[in-house]
Design an enzyme around this catalytic site. Structure first.
Site, PDB file in Angstrom:
ATOM      1  N   ARG A 160       0.859  -1.190   0.000  1.00 49.56           N
ATOM      2  CA  ARG A 160       0.000   0.000   0.000  1.00 49.56           C
ATOM      3  C   ARG A 160       0.891   1.234   0.000  1.00 49.56           C
ATOM      4  O   ARG A 160       2.033   1.190   0.522  1.00 49.56           O
ATOM      5  CB  ARG A 160      -0.875   0.023   1.259  1.00 49.56           C
ATOM      6  CG  ARG A 160      -2.035  -0.952   1.222  1.00 49.56           C
ATOM      7  CD  ARG A 160      -3.111  -0.520   0.233  1.00 49.56           C
ATOM      8  NE  ARG A 160      -4.273  -1.371   0.295  1.00 49.56           N
ATOM      9  CZ  ARG A 160      -4.601  -2.278  -0.621  1.00 49.56           C
ATOM     10  NH1 ARG A 160      -3.850  -2.480  -1.679  1.00 49.56           N
ATOM     11  NH2 ARG A 160      -5.711  -2.988  -0.493  1.00 49.56           N
TER      12      ARG A 160
ATOM     13  N   HIS B 299      -1.663   1.119  -9.724  1.00 49.76           N
ATOM     14  CA  HIS B 299      -2.336   0.142  -8.842  1.00 49.76           C
ATOM     15  C   HIS B 299      -3.013  -0.971  -9.663  1.00 49.76           C
ATOM     16  O   HIS B 299      -4.225  -1.188  -9.557  1.00 49.76           O
ATOM     17  CB  HIS B 299      -3.352   0.851  -7.938  1.00 49.76           C
ATOM     18  CG  HIS B 299      -3.672   0.072  -6.694  1.00 49.76           C
ATOM     19  ND1 HIS B 299      -3.909   0.658  -5.478  1.00 49.76           N
ATOM     20  CD2 HIS B 299      -3.795  -1.268  -6.465  1.00 49.76           C
ATOM     21  CE1 HIS B 299      -4.165  -0.268  -4.567  1.00 49.76           C
ATOM     22  NE2 HIS B 299      -4.095  -1.450  -5.154  1.00 49.76           N
TER      23      HIS B 299
HETATM   24  C1  GLV Z   1      -5.800  -4.551  -4.173  1.00 57.22           C
HETATM   25  O1  GLV Z   1      -5.111  -3.636  -3.894  1.00 57.22           O
HETATM   26  C2  GLV Z   1      -6.472  -5.425  -3.236  1.00 57.22           C
HETATM   27  O2  GLV Z   1      -6.504  -5.143  -2.029  1.00 57.22           O
HETATM   28  O3  GLV Z   1      -6.983  -6.439  -3.701  1.00 57.22           O
END
Ligand code: GLV
Length: 309
Positions: A224, A272
């Site tokens: 993260r 992401h």
């Molecule tokens: C992606 O970031 C997830 O948490 O699946």
């Protein structure tokens, strides 16, 4: 009993369609489209706003639409009578493995440098690195991290893993806890962060921590954005302590247009996408959890609110 869908930066309509096909007789509402949504007992949820879950008085289960649940605990106080569940999907493990392998090979073979040289038509050869002489260190040996570490080992990398407790994974040297940390970092060539974001891991990738790596190590952050102190990264790269980084997650997403990471020659930025929940393969476990809630049975992939993962 009904279902509500509340998503930010994910499409709620495809989830509604997929769920409704499997549960034709169940009321399913999208937050923002129908006030009925607030009556739901089961919430399908991605990145709720701060305090937003207070608006659902009947809620029993909060189903994260990803592997991570930090987006729920960070923004909302969850009463103990509400269960939080997450997605555990083999596709997420495989996709994460493919992404981290691509990022590692990209670095070992200097592709970002050659892309820049190509722009200038510059023919300059660099000494490349190889799989058998590279130690990949994986932080976080949960379902996804454990799989990633095992696959790297199968390919012939030297692999270490660091997690809360010692894990037995074929070909992976396991480290745990603060005492082992310096030892773990000392031998690392490529550091891959797949930890869950909790109070204990927020800001873990900071100057003091990253200075424990050997000079010239490479960072891949697919955990993260909150794990990395972003302001610490550039000086570490400028000083040569890190030779660069591949980052898929950021403090603020989408990454702001004026952020220095966008244009840094030694940083690879991706939006992401390392592993995205695939509706087709994940929908069945959401349906199953809804049905289990209705029958009052134990849920799949329940998260410990205390641990935060
Ligand atoms: C992606 O970031 C997830 O948490 O699946």
């Amino acid at each position: 009993m009904s279902i509500a869908i509340l998503t930010n930066h994910k499409d709620p309509k495809s989830w509604k369609k997929a769920l409704q096909e499997k549960l034709p007789n169940v009321q399913i509402d999208i937050v923002g489209e129908s006030e009925m949504a607030f009556n739901a007992e089961f919430l399908v949820c991605w990145k709720p706003e701060k305090g937003q879950l207070k608006d659902f008085p009947n809620l029993k289960v909060i189903q994260s639409l990803g592997a991570g649940v930090d987006h729920i605990f960070d923004t909302n106080l969850i009463p103990t009578n509400r269960k939080v569940v997450r997605i555990v999907d083999p596709n997420l493990m495989v996709d994460m493995w493919e992404y981290t392998l691509a990022a590692t090979m990209n670095y070992l073979k200097d592709f970002p440098i050659y892309a820049q040289q190509q722009n200038k038509k510059a023919w300059i050869q660099h000494k490349y690195k190889t799989i058998s002489t590279t130690t990949v260190s994986v932080m976080g040996l949960g379902k996804i991290g454990g799989y990633v570490a095992e696959q790297f080992a199968k390919l012939g990398f030297k692999v270490q893993g660091w997690s809360n407790s010692i894990k037995t994974i074929k070909g992976v040297k396991s480290f745990a806890g603060q005492l082992d940390l310096s030892l773990f970092l000392k031998n690392t060539d490529v550091l891959i962060n797949i930890l869950p974001l909790t109070a204990n891991t927020t800001g873990i990738l900071n100057t003091t921590f990253l200075e424990k790596l050997p000079r010239g190590a490479y960072l891949i952050n697919v955990g993260r954005g909150g794990h990395l102190i972003e302001a610490d990264l550039l000086p570490l790269i400028e000083a040569g302590q890190l030779s660069g980084a591949t980052l898929d997650v950021f403090q603020e997403e989408p990454l702001p247009k004026n952020h220095p990471f966008w244009i840094h020659a030694k940083i690879v930025v991706t939006p992401h996408i390392a592993s995205l929940t695939n509706i087709e393969s994940a929908v069945n476990q959401v349906v199953e959890n809804y049905q289990r809630m209705v029958k009052g049975e134990g849920l799949l992939n329940e998260v410990s609110p205390k641990k935060g993962y």
